[in-house]
Structures are given as C-alpha cells and as structure tokens.
Design an enzyme around this catalytic site. Structure first.
Site, PDB file in Angstrom:
ATOM      1  N   HIS A  54       0.849  -1.188   0.000  1.00  0.00           N
ATOM      2  CA  HIS A  54       0.000   0.000   0.000  1.00  0.00           C
ATOM      3  C   HIS A  54       0.890   1.245   0.000  1.00  0.00           C
ATOM      4  O   HIS A  54       0.986   1.963   0.983  1.00  0.00           O
ATOM      5  CB  HIS A  54      -0.924  -0.017   1.223  1.00  0.00           C
ATOM      6  CG  HIS A  54      -2.061   0.940   1.135  1.00  0.00           C
ATOM      7  ND1 HIS A  54      -3.312   0.657   1.628  1.00  0.00           N
ATOM      8  CD2 HIS A  54      -2.152   2.173   0.609  1.00  0.00           C
ATOM      9  CE1 HIS A  54      -4.126   1.678   1.425  1.00  0.00           C
ATOM     10  NE2 HIS A  54      -3.435   2.617   0.806  1.00  0.00           N
ATOM     11  N   ASN A  99      -2.404  -2.740  -3.670  1.00  0.00           N
ATOM     12  CA  ASN A  99      -3.558  -1.881  -3.417  1.00  0.00           C
ATOM     13  C   ASN A  99      -3.805  -0.928  -4.586  1.00  0.00           C
ATOM     14  O   ASN A  99      -2.875  -0.279  -5.059  1.00  0.00           O
ATOM     15  CB  ASN A  99      -3.314  -1.059  -2.144  1.00  0.00           C
ATOM     16  CG  ASN A  99      -4.498  -0.180  -1.804  1.00  0.00           C
ATOM     17  OD1 ASN A  99      -5.559  -0.673  -1.428  1.00  0.00           O
ATOM     18  ND2 ASN A  99      -4.334   1.132  -1.945  1.00  0.00           N
ATOM     19  N   GLU A 100      -5.055  -0.881  -5.043  1.00  0.00           N
ATOM     20  CA  GLU A 100      -5.515   0.032  -6.108  1.00  0.00           C
ATOM     21  C   GLU A 100      -4.444   0.266  -7.180  1.00  0.00           C
ATOM     22  O   GLU A 100      -4.022   1.387  -7.441  1.00  0.00           O
ATOM     23  CB  GLU A 100      -6.020   1.349  -5.521  1.00  0.00           C
ATOM     24  CG  GLU A 100      -5.066   2.149  -4.697  1.00  0.00           C
ATOM     25  CD  GLU A 100      -5.715   3.389  -4.075  1.00  0.00           C
ATOM     26  OE1 GLU A 100      -6.959   3.464  -4.036  1.00  0.00           O
ATOM     27  OE2 GLU A 100      -4.966   4.282  -3.639  1.00  0.00           O
ATOM     28  N   TYR A 243     -15.009   5.061  -4.791  1.00  0.00           N
ATOM     29  CA  TYR A 243     -15.549   6.264  -4.179  1.00  0.00           C
ATOM     30  C   TYR A 243     -16.212   7.182  -5.211  1.00  0.00           C
ATOM     31  O   TYR A 243     -17.130   7.916  -4.883  1.00  0.00           O
ATOM     32  CB  TYR A 243     -14.437   7.087  -3.522  1.00  0.00           C
ATOM     33  CG  TYR A 243     -13.712   6.423  -2.387  1.00  0.00           C
ATOM     34  CD1 TYR A 243     -14.220   6.442  -1.092  1.00  0.00           C
ATOM     35  CD2 TYR A 243     -12.474   5.806  -2.593  1.00  0.00           C
ATOM     36  CE1 TYR A 243     -13.534   5.856  -0.042  1.00  0.00           C
ATOM     37  CE2 TYR A 243     -11.786   5.216  -1.543  1.00  0.00           C
ATOM     38  CZ  TYR A 243     -12.326   5.243  -0.267  1.00  0.00           C
ATOM     39  OH  TYR A 243     -11.642   4.662   0.769  1.00  0.00           O
ATOM     40  N   GLU A 314     -12.647  -0.773  -0.190  1.00  0.00           N
ATOM     41  CA  GLU A 314     -12.780   0.568   0.382  1.00  0.00           C
ATOM     42  C   GLU A 314     -14.006   1.239  -0.194  1.00  0.00           C
ATOM     43  O   GLU A 314     -14.246   1.201  -1.398  1.00  0.00           O
ATOM     44  CB  GLU A 314     -11.566   1.452   0.064  1.00  0.00           C
ATOM     45  CG  GLU A 314     -10.300   1.126   0.815  1.00  0.00           C
ATOM     46  CD  GLU A 314      -9.184   2.107   0.465  1.00  0.00           C
ATOM     47  OE1 GLU A 314      -9.476   3.283   0.152  1.00  0.00           O
ATOM     48  OE2 GLU A 314      -8.012   1.694   0.494  1.00  0.00           O
ATOM     49  N   TRP A 357     -14.296   2.401   4.605  1.00  0.00           N
ATOM     50  CA  TRP A 357     -13.119   3.206   4.916  1.00  0.00           C
ATOM     51  C   TRP A 357     -13.637   4.447   5.623  1.00  0.00           C
ATOM     52  O   TRP A 357     -14.386   5.211   5.041  1.00  0.00           O
ATOM     53  CB  TRP A 357     -12.374   3.603   3.629  1.00  0.00           C
ATOM     54  CG  TRP A 357     -11.092   4.338   3.910  1.00  0.00           C
ATOM     55  CD1 TRP A 357     -10.939   5.683   4.115  1.00  0.00           C
ATOM     56  CD2 TRP A 357      -9.783   3.762   4.036  1.00  0.00           C
ATOM     57  NE1 TRP A 357      -9.630   5.991   4.355  1.00  0.00           N
ATOM     58  CE2 TRP A 357      -8.897   4.825   4.319  1.00  0.00           C
ATOM     59  CE3 TRP A 357      -9.271   2.471   3.957  1.00  0.00           C
ATOM     60  CZ2 TRP A 357      -7.532   4.636   4.502  1.00  0.00           C
ATOM     61  CZ3 TRP A 357      -7.925   2.284   4.134  1.00  0.00           C
ATOM     62  CH2 TRP A 357      -7.056   3.361   4.407  1.00  0.00           C
ATOM     63  N   PHE A 373     -12.654  10.010   7.143  1.00  0.00           N
ATOM     64  CA  PHE A 373     -13.677   9.031   6.790  1.00  0.00           C
ATOM     65  C   PHE A 373     -14.123   8.198   7.986  1.00  0.00           C
ATOM     66  O   PHE A 373     -15.014   7.367   7.866  1.00  0.00           O
ATOM     67  CB  PHE A 373     -13.128   8.049   5.744  1.00  0.00           C
ATOM     68  CG  PHE A 373     -12.873   8.626   4.383  1.00  0.00           C
ATOM     69  CD1 PHE A 373     -13.722   8.326   3.321  1.00  0.00           C
ATOM     70  CD2 PHE A 373     -11.779   9.433   4.141  1.00  0.00           C
ATOM     71  CE1 PHE A 373     -13.476   8.827   2.056  1.00  0.00           C
ATOM     72  CE2 PHE A 373     -11.533   9.935   2.874  1.00  0.00           C
ATOM     73  CZ  PHE A 373     -12.381   9.636   1.830  1.00  0.00           C
TER      74      PHE A 373
END
Length: 425
Positions: A54, A99-100, A243, A314, A357, A373
């Site tokens: 991450h 991650n992402e 998101y 997330e 998240w 958040f």
C-alpha cells in the site's frame, strides 16, 4: 471492533517495517507486532484481510533500482510475500497483493501526486524525474507480474495447507455516457478499457485491451507467452476501491487531473466530467446517479470479466474532520451504498464482502487531516489520541448486529432523493 460486531478487518503490512532494507534480515519487532495484532483479531472472531503493498516501498529499493519501474521488483516483492505467507498464513486466509494498482500507477508514475512522485515536466507538478508517457505502463506491467509471481508461489507452497486466497485490487470509477449519443457510448467503452481492462484483461484473459495496444504501440509492455499464462487466472478475487463516479464524453471539458494533456489521460482520449461523489465541488450532487453507477461497476465486472469474486475493499464518505460526531450524511451514504450492492448480489454479482473506509479517523494520503472518513472521531491534538464514536459507528454496529436493516428496494428511491440534498465536501 469486537463490540461493533465486525466480521473482518482490512489492513496492510508495511514492507519496510517487516524487512527494513527491502530484502534480507527480518525486523523481529515488526514481525512480533503483526503476529500479535493478527492473533488479537482472531481471538475476537475477526477475519484479517491483509494487503501486502500500500504505497510504502522500502527506500533502499527505490534508491537501488527505481522500484516498480524495474523488473527487479518482481523477485523482491515475491520474497517479501513469501515471508508474509510463511509467518502469518496460518491465521490469514485473504491476501491482496497490490492496493488500487491502476490509480497507483497513474498517480505515482504519471501524475506525480503520490509516492514516489514521478512524472514528465509540466507546469502543475514539480517532479524531479519521470516519464508520464511510459512509466505508468511499465510500473503497472511489473505490478501484474509481481502479483502473478506471488500468487504462483502461494499456490505451489502454501495453499494446500493454509487454504487461503490471493487477489489483486484496482481503483474503480463508476462510468456512464454523458448523453445518449453513439459517440459518448463509444468513448465510455474506451474509458472502461483503460481504467478497468488495463489490469483486469490480463488477469482474466491474459493480455491487454486492443484499444490500449492500438493507442500505445511500443509504449505498452508485452507479456511473453509464459508470462501471459502466469498472469491469467492468477487472482482468486478482484478487490475494488470505489468512491468516485463520472460521466464520459468526447467533448472537451475540464480535466480531472491538471496534466491531462499528456500521459495516461491523453492516451485514454476521453473526458470525465460532472464528478459525482466526495471529490465534487458541486453543492448539489446527484447521489442517486452515483448509486446507480455503483451497480453498473459490479454489473460490468460480471458481464465483461466472467463474474469474478469481488471484495469492495474501500468505500466511504469523507467529511471535514472538525465536523465531530454528527455524521448523518455518512450514515445515509453507507446505508444506500450497501443497499445497491445487495441488489447487485441479488442480480448475480459474486460480491463477497464490503469494507468501510475507515474504522477510525486516519491521516489521508491526499488530504492529510483536513477531512476524515472514520466512524470513530480521533482527537489528534490529544497526546492519547482519544477516540469517540460518531453516529455512523452506532449505525454500523446496529447493522452488523442485525437490529438495523439496509434500505430495501421499496424505499431506496426515497433514500436516494434524500441523499441528493447533501453537499459534497
């Protein structure tokens, strides 16, 4: 977490904390920290869902060979994963390698706005080095190969005993044509090829999207036949970070990143407009459309990528950190989001988990401490970092314990209408 009724908790293992130099000796204090934490989760009936990478690459590997833009990272990442599988695998059954990966490659190696901050020279971001036209694709390619290498290692060495799963995560944009025109439909499919297909096509089918091959030519790395076979089918599940939603058009519009006239977004060749979700500056955001596009993301994955197992790793809503404990808009958002995910599952999506998240207020990569958040407020001025439950913590506890239900199909429309009145921060 146990009092709330959490069934699972997602966290990452810091490579530098476990192996400070990136390879070689293990830091015993780091190892003990994670072992104790994972055991504590297990003792309270909470499933640990671990992300291996991450954004925190050991500095020595960045200095030695440039990190993710060098194929040497594949061997080092696999060795790091091996340590984690060996030391924690008895208690960890859900692993995410990167991650992402999509937005990591774009923002870190094309836009220069996240670590290690590489990009071509431009008037917006002062990058000291980088090449936005090639490095995002090189880094992304090496991420896929590193993931596939770690996944292969797990299957050969650990899976029969530990019986876990290894997945890969992307940052997912909700995308929809701006108009009913044929042109907007075409460019929306092109945007999906770049933002989803870039990583998911190799993982599911073994190769990059044709749209990217035609546009990038020699700038897009090539998998050997052996690499293609190794990457294909290497992800037991797809993790999505979601998101933000956009409408897509081929008509010029304000860019979502300042350097859109070069690199990844220039290559993609579409305009993403009318931002919906927490990054919007609009005072009246169409949240109903955002929720609709949530379903469309899951539907696209079902239809275009053989309906893979999905974990939403997330999702949440930021608010100004000083908004304190009254976060009713966050409750409304999470409730509605879970409701549309439930509808997607009823329609056949193989979505298996959802993570809010975040559990507590934390330092946010792009916003620092300005927004948060968390379902628990953290007083960062207090040396003890006192934590206090927000309204969302109470709601989520009730939801997890079965005393509160998510929005049903019948009242979803009304809830979406209510949501449209909230301003986005």
């Amino acid at each position: 977490m146990a009092d709330m009724g959490l069934e699972a908790f997602r966290f990452s293992i810091s490579w530098s904390r476990l192996i400070p130099n990136g390879r070689g000796p293990i830091n015993p204090k780091g190892l003990l920290f994670y072992k104790n934490f994972i055991k504590e989760l297990r003792n309270h009936g909470i499933e640990p869902h671990v992300t291996l990478y991450h954004y925190d690459l050991p500095q020595s590997l960045e200095d030695e060979y440039g990190g993710w833009i060098n194929r040497k990272i594949i061997e080092d990442f696999t060795a790091f994963a091996d340590v984690c599988f060996r030391e924690f695998g008895e208690d960890v059954k859900l692993w995410t390698t990167i991650n992402e990966a999509t937005i990591f490659a774009i923002c870190s190696y094309g836009e220069g706005i996240s670590p290690p901050g590489r990009c071509s020279p431009n008037k917006y971001i002062n990058c000291s080095t980088g090449n936005s036209s090639t490095e995002p694709y090189i880094a992304g390619h090496n991420m896929l190969l590193a993931h596939a290498s770690a996944s292969k290692l797990y299957k050969l060495k650990y899976k029969s005993k530990e019986r876990g799963s290894v997945g890969f995560s992307i940052f997912a944009f909700g995308l929809s044509p701006d108009t009913n025109s044929k042109d907007d439909e075409i460019v929306t499919q092109r945007a999906k090829a770049f933002l989803f297909g870039w990583m998911l096509k190799p993982l599911v089918f073994g190769g990059y999207p044709d749209e990217m091959k035609r546009t990038l030519g020699s700038r897009l790395p090539v998998f050997s036949e052996e690499e293609s076979e190794q990457v294909k089918g290497s992800s037991d599940f797809i993790g999505i970070i979601h998101y933000i939603t956009y409408y897509v058009t081929n008509q010029p519009a304000p860019s979502i990143f300042p350097s859109m006239n070069e690199g990844f977004f220039k290559d993609m060749g579409v305009y993403l407009i009318r931002k919906l979700g927490f990054l919007s500056s609009s005072k009246s955001v169409d949240k109903a459309s955002q929720l609709f596009l949530t379903v469309s993301v899951l539907e696209d994955l079902k239809q275009s990528y053989n309906n893979p197992p999905i974990y939403i790793l997330e999702n949440g809503k930021p608010m100004k950190h000083d908004s304190m404990l009254q976060d009713t808009p966050r409750v409304e958002y999470i409730q509605a989001y879970i409701g549309v995910v439930l509808n997607a599952v009823k329609n056949g999506s193989d979505t298996r988990g959802y993570f809010v998240w975040s559990m507590v207020d934390v330092y946010e990569l792009m916003a620092g401490y300005r927004t948060s958040f968390g379902m628990y407020y953290v007083n960062f001025s207090d040396p003890g970092r006192k934590r206090s439950p927000k309204v969302s913590a109470s709601w989520y506890t009730g939801f997890l314990n079965g005393t509160i239900d998510v929005a049903s199909q019948d009242n979803m429309i009304q809830l979406q209408r209510n949501l449209s009145g909230f301003s986005s921060l």
